[in-house]
Design an enzyme around this catalytic site. Sequence first.
Site, PDB file in Angstrom:
ATOM      1  N   ARG A 184       6.122   9.113   0.223  1.00  0.00           N
ATOM      2  CA  ARG A 184       5.826   7.707   0.142  1.00  0.00           C
ATOM      3  C   ARG A 184       6.191   6.784   1.348  1.00  0.00           C
ATOM      4  NH1 ARG A 184       4.383   5.200  -4.352  1.00  0.00           N
ATOM      5  NH2 ARG A 184       4.776   2.968  -4.333  1.00  0.00           N
ATOM      6  N   HIS A 219      -1.814  -2.473  -7.821  1.00  0.00           N
ATOM      7  CA  HIS A 219      -3.126  -1.476  -7.846  1.00  0.00           C
ATOM      8  C   HIS A 219      -2.611  -0.129  -7.870  1.00  0.00           C
ATOM      9  CE1 HIS A 219      -6.926   0.516  -7.498  1.00  0.00           C
ATOM     10  NE2 HIS A 219      -6.524   1.079  -6.485  1.00  0.00           N
ATOM     11  N   ARG A 278     -12.993  -1.960 -14.339  1.00  0.00           N
ATOM     12  CA  ARG A 278     -13.020  -0.764 -15.202  1.00  0.00           C
ATOM     13  C   ARG A 278     -12.364  -1.254 -16.881  1.00  0.00           C
ATOM     14  NH1 ARG A 278      -9.498   2.511 -10.463  1.00  0.00           N
ATOM     15  NH2 ARG A 278     -11.368   3.822  -9.554  1.00  0.00           N
ATOM     16  N   ILE A 291     -16.320   4.307   1.462  1.00  0.00           N
ATOM     17  CA  ILE A 291     -16.472   2.933   1.163  1.00  0.00           C
ATOM     18  C   ILE A 291     -17.229   2.333   2.048  1.00  0.00           C
ATOM     19  CG2 ILE A 291     -15.214   0.861   0.165  1.00  0.00           C
ATOM     20  CD1 ILE A 291     -12.864   2.386  -0.633  1.00  0.00           C
ATOM     21  N   ASP A 346      -9.917  -2.593 -10.745  1.00  0.00           N
ATOM     22  CA  ASP A 346      -9.200  -2.108 -11.920  1.00  0.00           C
ATOM     23  C   ASP A 346      -9.803  -3.065 -13.324  1.00  0.00           C
ATOM     24  OD1 ASP A 346      -7.247  -0.237 -10.636  1.00  0.00           O
ATOM     25  OD2 ASP A 346      -6.997  -2.346  -9.403  1.00  0.00           O
TER      26      ASP A 346
HETATM   27  P1  NAD Z   1     -12.289   7.347   4.104  1.00  0.00           P
HETATM   28  O1  NAD Z   1     -11.397   8.244   4.630  1.00  0.00           O
HETATM   29  O2  NAD Z   1     -13.674   7.766   3.784  1.00  0.00           O
HETATM   30  O3  NAD Z   1     -12.569   6.337   4.971  1.00  0.00           O
HETATM   31  C1  NAD Z   1     -11.570   5.622   5.741  1.00  0.00           C
HETATM   32  C2  NAD Z   1     -12.404   5.283   7.023  1.00  0.00           C
HETATM   33  O4  NAD Z   1     -11.070   4.400   7.686  1.00  0.00           O
HETATM   34  C3  NAD Z   1     -12.496   6.336   8.350  1.00  0.00           C
HETATM   35  O5  NAD Z   1     -13.480   6.162   8.626  1.00  0.00           O
HETATM   36  C4  NAD Z   1     -11.362   6.158   9.120  1.00  0.00           C
HETATM   37  O6  NAD Z   1     -11.614   6.589  10.468  1.00  0.00           O
HETATM   38  C5  NAD Z   1     -11.061   4.468   9.115  1.00  0.00           C
HETATM   39  N1  NAD Z   1     -10.013   4.244   9.661  1.00  0.00           N
HETATM   40  C6  NAD Z   1      -8.658   4.941   9.555  1.00  0.00           C
HETATM   41  N2  NAD Z   1      -7.685   3.970  10.411  1.00  0.00           N
HETATM   42  C7  NAD Z   1      -8.044   3.104  10.744  1.00  0.00           C
HETATM   43  C8  NAD Z   1      -7.965   1.918  11.361  1.00  0.00           C
HETATM   44  N3  NAD Z   1      -6.810   1.899  12.047  1.00  0.00           N
HETATM   45  N4  NAD Z   1      -8.897   0.943  11.864  1.00  0.00           N
HETATM   46  C9  NAD Z   1     -10.110   1.073  11.330  1.00  0.00           C
HETATM   47  N5  NAD Z   1     -10.611   1.972  10.800  1.00  0.00           N
HETATM   48  C10 NAD Z   1      -9.616   3.236  10.294  1.00  0.00           C
HETATM   49  O7  NAD Z   1     -11.825   6.318   2.754  1.00  0.00           O
HETATM   50  P2  NAD Z   1     -12.596   5.702   1.847  1.00  0.00           P
HETATM   51  O8  NAD Z   1     -12.801   6.374   0.559  1.00  0.00           O
HETATM   52  O9  NAD Z   1     -13.572   4.674   2.296  1.00  0.00           O
HETATM   53  O10 NAD Z   1     -11.008   4.918   1.233  1.00  0.00           O
HETATM   54  C11 NAD Z   1     -10.672   3.909   1.915  1.00  0.00           C
HETATM   55  C12 NAD Z   1      -9.254   3.349   1.413  1.00  0.00           C
HETATM   56  O11 NAD Z   1      -9.729   2.456   0.169  1.00  0.00           O
HETATM   57  C13 NAD Z   1      -8.382   4.316   1.076  1.00  0.00           C
HETATM   58  O12 NAD Z   1      -7.002   3.964   1.462  1.00  0.00           O
HETATM   59  C14 NAD Z   1      -8.580   4.379  -0.567  1.00  0.00           C
HETATM   60  O13 NAD Z   1      -7.544   4.873  -1.196  1.00  0.00           O
HETATM   61  C15 NAD Z   1      -8.682   2.832  -0.900  1.00  0.00           C
HETATM   62  N6  NAD Z   1      -9.195   2.702  -2.080  1.00  0.00           N
HETATM   63  C16 NAD Z   1      -8.926   1.407  -2.609  1.00  0.00           C
HETATM   64  C17 NAD Z   1      -9.403   1.187  -3.960  1.00  0.00           C
HETATM   65  C18 NAD Z   1      -8.810  -0.190  -4.530  1.00  0.00           C
HETATM   66  O14 NAD Z   1      -9.117  -0.367  -5.641  1.00  0.00           O
HETATM   67  N7  NAD Z   1      -8.105  -0.983  -4.105  1.00  0.00           N
HETATM   68  C19 NAD Z   1     -10.398   1.765  -4.464  1.00  0.00           C
HETATM   69  C20 NAD Z   1     -10.751   3.102  -3.878  1.00  0.00           C
HETATM   70  C21 NAD Z   1     -10.159   3.489  -2.646  1.00  0.00           C
HETATM   71  C1  LMR Z   2      -8.803   3.995  -6.953  1.00  0.00           C
HETATM   72  O1  LMR Z   2      -8.492   3.069  -7.989  1.00  0.00           O
HETATM   73  O2  LMR Z   2     -10.158   4.279  -7.180  1.00  0.00           O
HETATM   74  C2  LMR Z   2      -8.389   4.355  -5.714  1.00  0.00           C
HETATM   75  O3  LMR Z   2      -7.253   3.572  -5.573  1.00  0.00           O
HETATM   76  C3  LMR Z   2      -7.735   5.758  -6.023  1.00  0.00           C
HETATM   77  C4  LMR Z   2      -7.124   6.168  -4.530  1.00  0.00           C
HETATM   78  O4  LMR Z   2      -6.172   6.740  -4.680  1.00  0.00           O
HETATM   79  O5  LMR Z   2      -7.947   6.113  -3.633  1.00  0.00           O
END
Ligand code: NAD
Ligand code: LMR
Length: 329
Positions: free
Chosen positions: A99, A188, A163, A17, A160
């Site tokens: 969990r 979420h 979407r 992200i 969401d």
């Molecule tokens: P990713 O694993 O590609 O990247 C996560 C990064 O966070 C890694 O580079 C890791 O080194 C870093 N990290 C871990 N702990 C850390 C800390 N304490 N301080 C700073 N950096 C830290 O994951 P991603 O695909 O980028 O997703 C990130 C998060 O977003 C996940 O939890 C995912 O589930 C969530 N997400 C949320 C939504 C939403 O709609 N709310 C949507 C998609 C993903």
């Molecule tokens: C999403 O809604 O795409 C993410 O929260 C899914 C996930 O579990 O990272």
Amino acid sequence: MTRTPVNVTVTGAAGQIGYALLFRIASGHLLGADVPVKLRLLEIPQGLKAAEGTAMELDDCAFPLLQGIEITDDPNVGFDGANVALLVGARPRTKGMERGDLLSANGGIFKPQGKAINDNAADDIKVLVVGNPANTNALIAQAAAPDVPAERFTAMTRLDHNRALSQLAKKTGAPVSDIKRLTIWGNHSATQYPDIFHAEIAGKNAAEVVGDEQWLADTFIPTVAKRGAAIIEARGASSAASAANAAIDHVHTWVNGTAAGDWTSMGIPSDGSYGVPEGLISSFPVTCKDGKYEIVQGLDVNEFSRARIDASVQELKEERDAVRELGLI
Ligand code: NAD
Ligand code: LMR
């Protein structure tokens, strides 16, 4: 350029992200095409090298608005003077993890980050939590920041929301831009409730335009609520570009306001509205103006909606009770 740059901190900057997000922040999509930014990339030690690579690429874009990049693994440095903080980095669920283990691992991230925000961020700090479980991670960070007004901590349900807009546009053949006043309620997670009963399509009530409660219950709601899992299944990785896009939308709307006659969805600390217990970070319909948001009041909640909102809020309560038991809030 004479405007003072806005300090934007992104955690998990080396993740997928982060990679989709940083270039859009630096090119002016987060705050506006005339707002200079300074970026702070906060990573864990293992992520620093990759973050440096991303910073090199940001340099190579020669973005006129980008006035500096700092990379650190120290939250106190990462949040020093931060005006906007995007908490993306989180501990993903791995095989065999319960969990409670996931909540506890994330508590180890979001509690110290909340404290570092409390101690170091600018007075006008706005926080968006993206890392999952986003609502409860936001609650943990907020509880660790007693000197920051609670309403500055928000969780992302804009993905969401987007979407749901897209699914409704597909079903009705209307352009996305004709759809207003859609709401995501709750968590979420798969219990979230995308609500079209107050939505409008070109000024007409969306539920009436659809006219098919079966489609709502059996197709629309589960498609939106389980879209994250469907993306993981298809892509072999969780949503990244769409999540980054939603984070941009969330902060842009919070700072620059909702359009007249429309609202958006944000996970925010409840003030007790719509029967959601005060303090829970739950998604609501909100309007934004002058950098502040307000819950849209006075909506009729029918039986269909009530049951679904209550189920998602129940899950949020259980997550809150679990992190309370773990001593994280
Ligand atoms: P990713 O694993 O590609 O990247 C996560 C990064 O966070 C890694 O580079 C890791 O080194 C870093 N990290 C871990 N702990 C850390 C800390 N304490 N301080 C700073 N950096 C830290 O994951 P991603 O695909 O980028 O997703 C990130 C998060 O977003 C996940 O939890 C995912 O589930 C969530 N997400 C949320 C939504 C939403 O709609 N709310 C949507 C998609 C993903
Ligand atoms: C999403 O809604 O795409 C993410 O929260 C899914 C996930 O579990 O990272």
